[in-house]
Write an enzyme that holds these catalytic residues in place. Sequence first.
Site, PDB file in Angstrom:
ATOM      1  N   PHE A 196      62.871  24.094  49.071  1.00  0.00           N
ATOM      2  CA  PHE A 196      61.763  23.190  48.744  1.00  0.00           C
ATOM      3  C   PHE A 196      60.868  23.736  47.642  1.00  0.00           C
ATOM      4  CE2 PHE A 196      59.240  25.607  51.939  1.00  0.00           C
ATOM      5  CZ  PHE A 196      58.018  25.697  51.306  1.00  0.00           C
TER       6      PHE A 196
ATOM      7  N   LYS B 149      42.657  22.278  57.583  1.00  0.00           N
ATOM      8  CA  LYS B 149      44.056  22.563  57.272  1.00  0.00           C
ATOM      9  C   LYS B 149      44.732  21.342  56.656  1.00  0.00           C
ATOM     10  CE  LYS B 149      48.274  24.322  57.608  1.00  0.00           C
ATOM     11  NZ  LYS B 149      48.782  25.363  56.707  1.00  0.00           N
TER      12      LYS B 149
ATOM     13  N   CYS C 154      54.372  22.048  55.058  1.00  0.00           N
ATOM     14  CA  CYS C 154      52.924  21.797  54.981  1.00  0.00           C
ATOM     15  C   CYS C 154      52.579  20.599  54.105  1.00  0.00           C
ATOM     16  CB  CYS C 154      52.202  23.044  54.462  1.00  0.00           C
ATOM     17  SG  CYS C 154      52.144  24.396  55.642  1.00  0.00           S
TER      18      CYS C 154
ATOM     19  N   TYR D  98      58.654  31.057  60.546  1.00  0.00           N
ATOM     20  CA  TYR D  98      58.175  31.522  59.247  1.00  0.00           C
ATOM     21  C   TYR D  98      56.740  32.042  59.275  1.00  0.00           C
ATOM     22  CZ  TYR D  98      62.340  29.692  56.942  1.00  0.00           C
ATOM     23  OH  TYR D  98      63.634  29.483  56.531  1.00  0.00           O
TER      24      TYR D  98
END
Length: 403
Positions: A319, A204, A258, A13
């Site tokens: 999601f 991050k 994430c 992705y």
Amino acid sequence: MNQPEVVMIGLGYIGLPTAALIAQNKTLVHGVDINPNVVEKINRGEIHIVEPELDEAVETAVKEGYLKADTVPVAANTYIVVVPTPFKDKNEPDISFVEAATKAIIPILKKGDLYIIESTSPIGTTSKMAQLIYQERPELTDEIYIAYCPERVLPGNVMYELVHNDRVIGGITPESTAKAVSFYRQFIKGNLHETNARTAEMCKLVENSSRDVQIAFANELSLICDKADINVWELIALANKHPRVNILQPGCGVGGHCIAVDPYFIVSDYPMESQIIGKAREINNYKSFWCAEKIQSEKLKFELEHGRKPNIALMGLAFKPDIDDLRESPAKYIVQKVLQNANNEDYYIVEPNIDSHKVFKLTSVDNAVEQADIIAFLVAHKEFKNLNISDKTIVLDFCGVRK
């Protein structure tokens, strides 16, 4: 294809859109993926994921000869690692894919090369990979550039955000940082913020942990409001009229590669210090369980009142809205949980962004709405907005489709 300038290890992705973006800039890119079917598809100019504008970018890059895929890397000047970093038991991060990708290129590295990790990683991973490289190729010590640069893109808008979002870039040395900044500046219009590798890795994780905490607050409010008989959507809308309040919208949990994952990278290394971060993960995970229990309760209530089993529509598996990505999806967990307690009810599972699923039998939106006695909205896909639903149908709106 001549020797590529860039080797992109991982064509998922993030890796494939990044490879396509670089190739669009007339730079030769050699993409690497362990799945031969993915490689074959890309080399035909096709894509294996759903992302707006990506299909055209890949088709053009392949047709013009700037992008080629393979299962093994080749020599280049820049190597970018964009592979998964999943979890072992007890939510401990697994960097074995990053290690495998690094080991695959160690024999072909040369003086002056640039090595970049984009995969979400525990703090210190970039330094560990540097040590791994230097152990096997000691002559390259301080002779190559090594940096960490995480992505900050939103699925569904990746091709735009890769170009226009700011990036944080951290090298293991100032020289590595400068080299990586110079590389990204060729393709990115957003600002490039320089730091060191450890800070970039932490940045991050912190960005997504912050969002997880904010979502947990909204989800906790939804649990409280359910007990207090208050419309949570109205409550949040009113609270947000305050000039310094911006509460997010609740949902049925948190998913994706994430936000649902990155906080664990911090919690696993700093369990005593990560009290709020860890609790937010618990709340967001619990919200999915709560939604499944709510459906089960409504099912039993229907049976008692009507003397028969209800038909139940479960709306959404992705999601987040309007994508095909099911990774870490709370909606998928809820569907699995509900089906585990199935007792001869008819279930209508809807996910308009995928054609089929290896476990769930999918049905159309119209068929589900027509047949269902109970409709549970798990994802706010655009196809679920403004549906004509009978007043007799019980609606459980966990994601604000009908707010």
